[in-house]
Write an enzyme that holds these catalytic residues in place. Structure first.
Site, PDB file in Angstrom:
ATOM      1  N   ASN A  93       0.793  -1.235   0.000  1.00 40.66           N
ATOM      2  CA  ASN A  93       0.000   0.000   0.000  1.00 40.66           C
ATOM      3  C   ASN A  93       0.822   1.282   0.000  1.00 40.66           C
ATOM      4  OD1 ASN A  93      -2.433   1.788   0.912  1.00 40.66           O
ATOM      5  ND2 ASN A  93      -0.929   1.966   2.577  1.00 40.66           N
ATOM      6  N   TYR A 176       3.170   9.486 -10.989  1.00 42.43           N
ATOM      7  CA  TYR A 176       2.181   8.823 -10.137  1.00 42.43           C
ATOM      8  C   TYR A 176       1.242   7.972 -11.001  1.00 42.43           C
ATOM      9  CZ  TYR A 176      -1.336   8.189  -6.465  1.00 42.43           C
ATOM     10  OH  TYR A 176      -2.213   7.640  -5.552  1.00 42.43           O
TER      11      TYR A 176
HETATM   12  N1  LIG Z   1      -5.639   9.410  -0.582  1.00 45.93           N
HETATM   13  C1  LIG Z   1      -6.050   9.257  -1.808  1.00 45.93           C
HETATM   14  O1  LIG Z   1      -6.870  10.032  -2.310  1.00 45.93           O
HETATM   15  C2  LIG Z   1      -5.538   8.111  -2.633  1.00 45.93           C
HETATM   16  C3  LIG Z   1      -6.152   7.873  -3.871  1.00 45.93           C
HETATM   17  C4  LIG Z   1      -5.701   6.812  -4.643  1.00 45.93           C
HETATM   18  C5  LIG Z   1      -4.670   6.019  -4.195  1.00 45.93           C
HETATM   19  N2  LIG Z   1      -4.073   6.275  -2.992  1.00 45.93           N
HETATM   20  C6  LIG Z   1      -2.970   5.400  -2.585  1.00 45.93           C
HETATM   21  O2  LIG Z   1      -3.199   4.939  -1.278  1.00 45.93           O
HETATM   22  C7  LIG Z   1      -1.948   4.518  -0.721  1.00 45.93           C
HETATM   23  C8  LIG Z   1      -1.868   5.024   0.705  1.00 45.93           C
HETATM   24  O3  LIG Z   1      -1.782   6.423   0.687  1.00 45.93           O
HETATM   25  P1  LIG Z   1      -2.631   7.370   1.646  1.00 45.93           P
HETATM   26  O4  LIG Z   1      -3.522   8.180   0.777  1.00 45.93           O
HETATM   27  O5  LIG Z   1      -3.190   6.576   2.745  1.00 45.93           O
HETATM   28  O6  LIG Z   1      -1.480   8.375   2.127  1.00 45.93           O
HETATM   29  P2  LIG Z   1      -0.773   8.620   3.541  1.00 45.93           P
HETATM   30  O7  LIG Z   1       0.349   9.553   3.221  1.00 45.93           O
HETATM   31  O8  LIG Z   1      -1.782   9.035   4.554  1.00 45.93           O
HETATM   32  O9  LIG Z   1      -0.187   7.205   3.940  1.00 45.93           O
HETATM   33  C9  LIG Z   1       0.906   6.640   3.231  1.00 45.93           C
HETATM   34  C10 LIG Z   1       1.882   6.022   4.209  1.00 45.93           C
HETATM   35  O10 LIG Z   1       2.943   5.418   3.456  1.00 45.93           O
HETATM   36  C11 LIG Z   1       4.149   5.704   4.105  1.00 45.93           C
HETATM   37  N3  LIG Z   1       5.271   5.632   3.161  1.00 45.93           N
HETATM   38  C12 LIG Z   1       5.601   6.525   2.207  1.00 45.93           C
HETATM   39  N4  LIG Z   1       6.707   6.129   1.562  1.00 45.93           N
HETATM   40  C13 LIG Z   1       7.083   4.959   2.133  1.00 45.93           C
HETATM   41  C14 LIG Z   1       8.153   4.084   1.903  1.00 45.93           C
HETATM   42  N5  LIG Z   1       9.077   4.349   0.975  1.00 45.93           N
HETATM   43  N6  LIG Z   1       8.240   2.965   2.646  1.00 45.93           N
HETATM   44  C15 LIG Z   1       7.325   2.704   3.628  1.00 45.93           C
HETATM   45  N7  LIG Z   1       6.301   3.513   3.892  1.00 45.93           N
HETATM   46  C16 LIG Z   1       6.170   4.638   3.151  1.00 45.93           C
HETATM   47  C17 LIG Z   1       3.973   7.099   4.677  1.00 45.93           C
HETATM   48  O11 LIG Z   1       4.889   7.370   5.724  1.00 45.93           O
HETATM   49  C18 LIG Z   1       2.523   7.044   5.149  1.00 45.93           C
HETATM   50  O12 LIG Z   1       2.431   6.603   6.494  1.00 45.93           O
HETATM   51  C19 LIG Z   1      -0.880   5.066  -1.658  1.00 45.93           C
HETATM   52  O13 LIG Z   1      -0.387   4.023  -2.461  1.00 45.93           O
HETATM   53  C20 LIG Z   1      -1.630   6.068  -2.488  1.00 45.93           C
HETATM   54  O14 LIG Z   1      -1.040   6.271  -3.742  1.00 45.93           O
HETATM   55  C21 LIG Z   1      -4.487   7.307  -2.214  1.00 45.93           C
END
Ligand SMILES: NC(=O)c1ccc[n+]([C@@H]2O[C@H](COP(=O)([O-])OP(=O)(O)OC[C@H]3O[C@@H](n4cnc5c(N)ncnc54)[C@H](O)[C@@H]3O)[C@@H](O)[C@H]2O)c1
Length: 274
Positions: A93, A176
Site C-alpha cells: 500500500n 504517479y
Molecule cells: N488518498 C487518496 O486520495 C488516494 C487515492 C488513490 C490512491 N491512494 C494510494 O493509497 C496509498 C496510501 O496512501 P494514503 O492516501 O493513505 O497516504 P498517507 O500519506 O496518509 O499514507 C501513506 C503512508 O505510506 C508511508 N510511506 C511513504 N513512503 C514509504 C516508503 N518508501 N516505505 C514505507 N512507507 C512509506 C507514509 O509514511 C505514510 O504513512 C498510496 O499508495 C496512495 O497512492 C491514495
C-alpha cells in the site's frame, strides 16, 4: 458466511501502515482478530498508531522499513511471519504523490495549461523515487510475502492502486499515474503467477480520500467540497470507507476473486466529471 470473513489469528503485513488507507486496512483486520504488522518509514506515526491500537486491545505492532530498501523490507516481512508463524495477508500500500506535472494537459472550461514546460522540469530523482516507492515497492512486497504464502498454499495480496491507474488527470502527475497503471498490470501478473497456489492478488483503486498523502492537502475542506461536487455520491472518501472492501479482499471470502481492481470512489471514475 460469517466464517468466510473470519481472519482470527491471521498474520498480516501492511506497508504504509502508519497513516491513511494502510492504517485503515490494519485497523479493520486487527479489529477482526488478525495479528497485524504496520510497516512504514514514519517512526513517530508508527509508534503512535501501534500504541493506540494496542491500547484498544488489538494485536498490532510497528516495523520500520522503507519499501525501496528491499533487504529491510524482506527482514520486516520475515520477522512478522516468524512472530505469527504464518503470513496470510500482505497489503502493498505504501505510496507517495509525485506532484502535478509532465502532462501539461487541459482542464476545465477555460482550458488553462496546468504546468507549462513540465517535462523539462521533471528530474530523474523525482521520477525514479515515485516509481521506486509506488511500483517497485509493490513488487518487493509481493515477493517477500509470496515466499511465506506459497508453502502454505494460502495468501491474499492486496495492492493499493488508484483511480489514476485508469484516468489521466493533469493535476495528478505523470510519474504517479504511470506507477499506478504499472501496479494495476503487476497485480494481474501476480494473480496469474499465484492463482494455482491458493494465493489471490487484487487491487483497491481509491478515488479522492482524505489522508496525509502529498502533504495532507486533502484535509482542506474547500478542496473536499470542490471535489465532492463532481462525485456522484457528493462526498469524498474517508479511510473508514475502505474497510469493508479491505476485509473482503483479505479474508477467505474472496477466494474466487483474483486479478481484479476494484475502484472505490463514490462514482467519481465513471467519467461524468470530464
Ligand atoms: N488518498 C487518496 O486520495 C488516494 C487515492 C488513490 C490512491 N491512494 C494510494 O493509497 C496509498 C496510501 O496512501 P494514503 O492516501 O493513505 O497516504 P498517507 O500519506 O496518509 O499514507 C501513506 C503512508 O505510506 C508511508 N510511506 C511513504 N513512503 C514509504 C516508503 N518508501 N516505505 C514505507 N512507507 C512509506 C507514509 O509514511 C505514510 O504513512 C498510496 O499508495 C496512495 O497512492 C491514495
Amino acid at each position: 458466511m460469517t466464517s468466510r470473513f473470519d481472519v482470527t489469528g491471521h498474520g498480516v503485513v501492511v506497508t504504509g501502515g502508519a497513516s491513511g488507507l494502510g492504517l485503515a486496512y490494519g485497523e479493520v483486520l486487527a479489529a477482526h482478530g488478525a495479528r497485524v504488522t504496520l510497516i512504514d518509514v514514519d517512526e513517530a506515526g508508527l509508534s503512535r498508531e501501534a500504541a493506540r491500537l494496542e491500547g484498544e486491545g488489538l494485536d498490532v505492532r510497528g516495523a520500520i522499513a522503507d519499501v525501496t530498501d528491499h533487504a529491510a523490507l524482506d527482514s520486516a516481512v520475515d520477522e512478522a511471519a516468524a512472530i505469527y508463524g504464518r503470513l496470510d495477508v500482505a497489503f502493498a500500500n505504501a505510496g507517495i504523490d509525485s506532484g502535478a506535472g509532465f502532462v501539461a494537459g487541459w482542464a476545465g472550461s477555460e482550458r488553462p495549461r496546468v504546468e507549462e514546460g513540465a517535462i523539462e522540469r521533471y528530474t530523474d530523482e523525482r521520477w525514479n523515487r515515485v516509481i521506486d516507492v509506488n511500483l517497485n515497492g509493490i513488487f518487493a512486497t509481493a515477493r517477500a510475502a509470496a515466499r511465506h504464502m506459497r508453502p502454505r498454499g494460502y495468501g491474499r495480496i492486496v495492492v493499493t492502486t488508484s483511480l489514476a491507474a485508469t484516468k489521466v488527470e493533469p493535476v495528478i502527475g505523470s510519474a504517479y499515474m504511470a506507477s499506478k497503471a504499472g501496479a494495476r498490470h503487476l497485480v494481474r501478473c501476480l494473480a496469474l503467477e499465484l492463482a494455482a497456489e491458493g494465493i489471490t492478488a487484487n487491487a483497491i483503486a481509491p478515488g479522492f480520500f482524505v489522508t496525509n498523502i502529498g502533504g495532507g492537502h486533502a484535509h482542506d475542506p474547500e478542496l473536499q467540497a470542490m471535489v465532492a461536487k463532481d462525485v456522484p455520491m457528493h462526498r469524498v472518501g474517508r479511510p473508514d470507507d475502505v474497510k469493508a472492501l479491505a476485509l473482503f479482499l483479505a479474508a477467505p471470502a474472496s477466494e474466487y476473486v483474483t486479478g481484479q481492481e476494484i475502484v472505490i470512489d463514490g462514482g467519481w471514475g465513471l467519467g461524468i466529471a470530464d
